[in-house]
Design an enzyme around this catalytic site. Structure first.
Site, PDB file in Angstrom:
ATOM      1  N   ASP A 216      29.288  22.609  19.740  1.00  0.00           N
ATOM      2  CA  ASP A 216      28.008  21.911  19.763  1.00  0.00           C
ATOM      3  C   ASP A 216      26.866  22.882  20.103  1.00  0.00           C
ATOM      4  OD1 ASP A 216      26.757  19.169  19.795  1.00  0.00           O
ATOM      5  OD2 ASP A 216      26.194  19.759  21.814  1.00  0.00           O
ATOM      6  N   GLU A 267      45.018  34.339  20.323  1.00  0.00           N
ATOM      7  CA  GLU A 267      46.245  34.396  21.121  1.00  0.00           C
ATOM      8  C   GLU A 267      47.252  33.366  20.613  1.00  0.00           C
ATOM      9  OE1 GLU A 267      45.099  33.531  25.157  1.00  0.00           O
ATOM     10  OE2 GLU A 267      43.907  35.373  25.302  1.00  0.00           O
TER      11      GLU A 267
HETATM   12  C1  BGC Z   1      25.113  16.771  18.724  1.00  0.00           C
HETATM   13  C2  BGC Z   1      24.254  15.631  19.106  1.00  0.00           C
HETATM   14  C3  BGC Z   1      23.886  15.795  20.566  1.00  0.00           C
HETATM   15  C4  BGC Z   1      23.298  17.174  20.842  1.00  0.00           C
HETATM   16  C5  BGC Z   1      23.290  17.492  22.302  1.00  0.00           C
HETATM   17  C6  BGC Z   1      24.118  17.902  18.867  1.00  0.00           C
HETATM   18  O1  BGC Z   1      24.055  18.835  18.082  1.00  0.00           O
HETATM   19  O2  BGC Z   1      25.642  16.699  17.434  1.00  0.00           O
HETATM   20  O3  BGC Z   1      24.847  14.397  18.873  1.00  0.00           O
HETATM   21  O4  BGC Z   1      22.950  14.826  20.897  1.00  0.00           O
HETATM   22  O5  BGC Z   1      24.035  18.172  20.234  1.00  0.00           O
HETATM   23  O6  BGC Z   1      24.585  17.722  22.756  1.00  0.00           O
END
Ligand code: BGC
Length: 560
Positions: A216, A267
């Site tokens: 993310d 790993e």
């Molecule tokens: C996720 C979102 C989230 C954000 C903060 C993004 O890129 O896909 O759903 O709100 O990251 O974590």
């Protein structure tokens, strides 16, 4: 004769051309009837996923969370939210998926924790300058008593990016930085302890048999918090900076983090995979996708494109060339939990259809557009054509739960039921992302359309019944049947990662060929077009007198 499903073979390259299905766990299937989807719900639907023909699932966060941002506010990275189940439920789900030949990708959220994470609680209870505060980004405020935020940077979700804390002695104190909601304090990636803890998390899930990770906000971890900021109207004006010089996004230093993660991935046998969510300039994507880095990065270019042959061709050609140069494979995606569903985008009133940051018409429904203005039929028709084209491309294809049902965005959620922080932080401006996160309809009728026995955490509209999986399973002409057929055929296509363009006399038509005599023709125009000779394997809308209708894609295998 039935065959025993094999566990996925230890193929190190499985991800290169995988069809990956994104599950948003709390809206997929609810086994315990509390209105929130759970891991047992996913396990109960493994036969459905197997029949769909996908190669992997990517699970959005299922970790303990107050759901201030739908689970992207993580309290504990190495556990399961009790609302969604237990670690044993995870193992059971993972085993069932593997048994069905489906790999498992989990979401890692390294930019921020939740404000309920042990570390953050400790930081609040500890004094200024303490080691506990050094895991986050704390600063003194400006003004005589520090009553003003350290700078004027704003949060992605709206409002300021700083929140003032109350010190343990009860006095107003320092401020902490949050790129997203205030419940999501940003971690300090200059602190080695943060690095070590995430490595522990990657090992924790890899040891449990997870096959890969979706990372993310991969482009946001490293920040220059001391950058001059006086000339910034808003910190999100990336155009004010040269590439790689923005204080918050896509800084070169971020790649050293992923080099460390790669050592851990390697790993394992096969190596664990990763895909970066990095909203960066196309020229900068390769670094995230390099074999020394995460290995793959989302390319959101098609997601942001209009339904337009020229745009598609340019994007496809550029991305394939880029992937070939770096050794990664391309990624393609039209829908996910952050954007308006593509079956709706492609039916938006004039000019709509793209979700491009800063472009006119962006987030039309997210911003409260009227759902009655959507041409649902046109939207679905184009979405199927786009998906058929995507599924024939070299690289991996990411699908979002419900798109195989042709689900539309839900525009009619009452404000009182909304959950997305972007709605709360932008009163009257944005309605947020809840419309694509409404729990799936499994049955035509009944409590929450078969999602679970205890209702649905976001309201489902009456029209959801029409899209139910059970209805479509019984209909050979349904969107679900079309996805199943395309995904099954796609397995035969997974040879060499290349395509050859055939020039078309019509600017609105794209025609390419994959090894093995597979021709793919997509008609973006308004009139039917001729198809090449061969067996018609798949068509996204009924062929008329041997012609490909407007807004449709066909797969043809040439004879001989
Ligand atoms: C996720 C979102 C989230 C954000 C903060 C993004 O890129 O896909 O759903 O709100 O990251 O974590």
């Amino acid at each position: 004769m039935s065959t025993t499903p094999a566990t996925p073979a230890p193929d190190a390259d499985w991800w290169r051309q995988a069809a990956v299905y994104q599950i948003y766990p709390r809206s997929f299937a609810d086994a315990n009837g509390d209105g929130i989807g759970d891991l047992k719900g996913i396990t109960s639907r493994v036969p459905y996923l197997k029949q769909l023909g996908i190669d992997a699932v990517w699970l959005s966060p299922f970790y303990p969370s107050a759901l201030a941002d739908g689970g992207y506010d993580v309290d504990d990275y190495r556990d399961v939210d009790p609302k969604l189940g237990t670690l044993e439920d995870f193992d059971e789900m993972s085993a069932a998926l593997h048994e069905a030949g489906i790999r498992v990708i989990v979401d890692i959220v390294p930019n921020h924790t939740s404000d309920r994470h042990e570390w953050f609680k400790e930081a609040l209870a500890s004094p200024k300058g303490s080691a506990a505060r050094e895991r986050y980004i704390f600063r003194d405020g400006q003004g005589a008593d520090g009553e003003l935020p350290p700078n004027d940077w704003t949060s992605i979700f709206g409002g300021g990016a700083w929140e003032r804390v109350t010190e343990p002695d009860g006095t107003p104190g320092q401020w902490y930085f949050h790129l997203f909601a205030m419940e999501q304090p940003d971690l300090n990636w200059d602190n080695p302890e943060v690095h070590e803890d995430f490595k522990k998390t990657l090992r924790f899930w890899s040891d449990r048999g997870v096959d890969g990770f979706r990372v993310d906000v991969a482009h946001g971890l490293k920040k220059d918090m001391d950058a001059a900021h006086d000339d910034l109207e808003t910190i999100h004006r990336a155009d004010l900076f040269s590439l790689g010089e923005h204080p918050l996004w896509d800084r070169d230093e971020v790649h050293s983090i992923y080099a460390g993660w790669r050592e851990i991935f390697n790993e394992y046998t096969p190596p664990r995979t990763a895909v970066a969510e990095a909203w960066v300039h196309a020229d900068r994507r390769a670094k995230y996708a390099s074999p020394e880095g995460l290995g793959q990065a989302f390319n959101f270019d098609l997601l942001q494109a209009d339904f337009d042959a020229g745009q598609y061709r340019e994007i496809i050609a550029t991305n394939l060339a880029e992937a070939a140069a770096t050794g990664a494979s391309s990624t393609w995606v039209f829908s996910n939990h952050d954007v308006v569903r593509h079956a709706t985008r492609y039916g938006l009133p004039k000019g709509g259809g793209h979700i491009g940051v800063g472009q006119d018409g962006r987030d039309w429904l997210l911003r409260g557009g009227d759902p009655a203005e959507v041409d649902v039929e046109l939207g679905l028709r184009r979405a199927k054509a786009a998906t058929a084209l995507m599924l024939a491309l070299p690289g991996s294809a990411y699908l979002y739960q419900g798109e195989e049902l042709g689900l539309q965005e839900v525009g009619e959620i009452p404000d009182s039921e909304r959950q997305d922080p972007t709605f709360f932080r932008n009163p009257g401006i944005e309605v947020g992302r809840d419309g694509c996160r409404v729990p799936l309809p499994w049955e035509q009728e009944g409590t929450s359309f078969g999602f679970g026995s205890g209702g649905s955490h976001l309201p489902q509209p009456a029209w959801f019944g029409r899209y139910a999986a059970s209805v479509q399973e019984a209909d050979a002409g349904s969107t679900l049947a079309f996805y199943r057929r395309a995904l099954a055929l796609r397995h035969e296509l997974q040879g060499a990662e290349r395509l050859t363009w055939h020039e078309s006399a019509d600017d609105d038509v794209l025609h390419f060929e994959r090894p093995g005599g597979w021709h793919v023709v997509a008609n973006f125009g308004d009139a039917p077009v001729n198809l090449p000779e061969g067996d018609l394997l798949l068509v996204s809308a009924e062929a008329e007198e041997g012609k490909l209708p407007a807004g449709a894609t066909a797969w043809i295998r040439s004879q001989g």
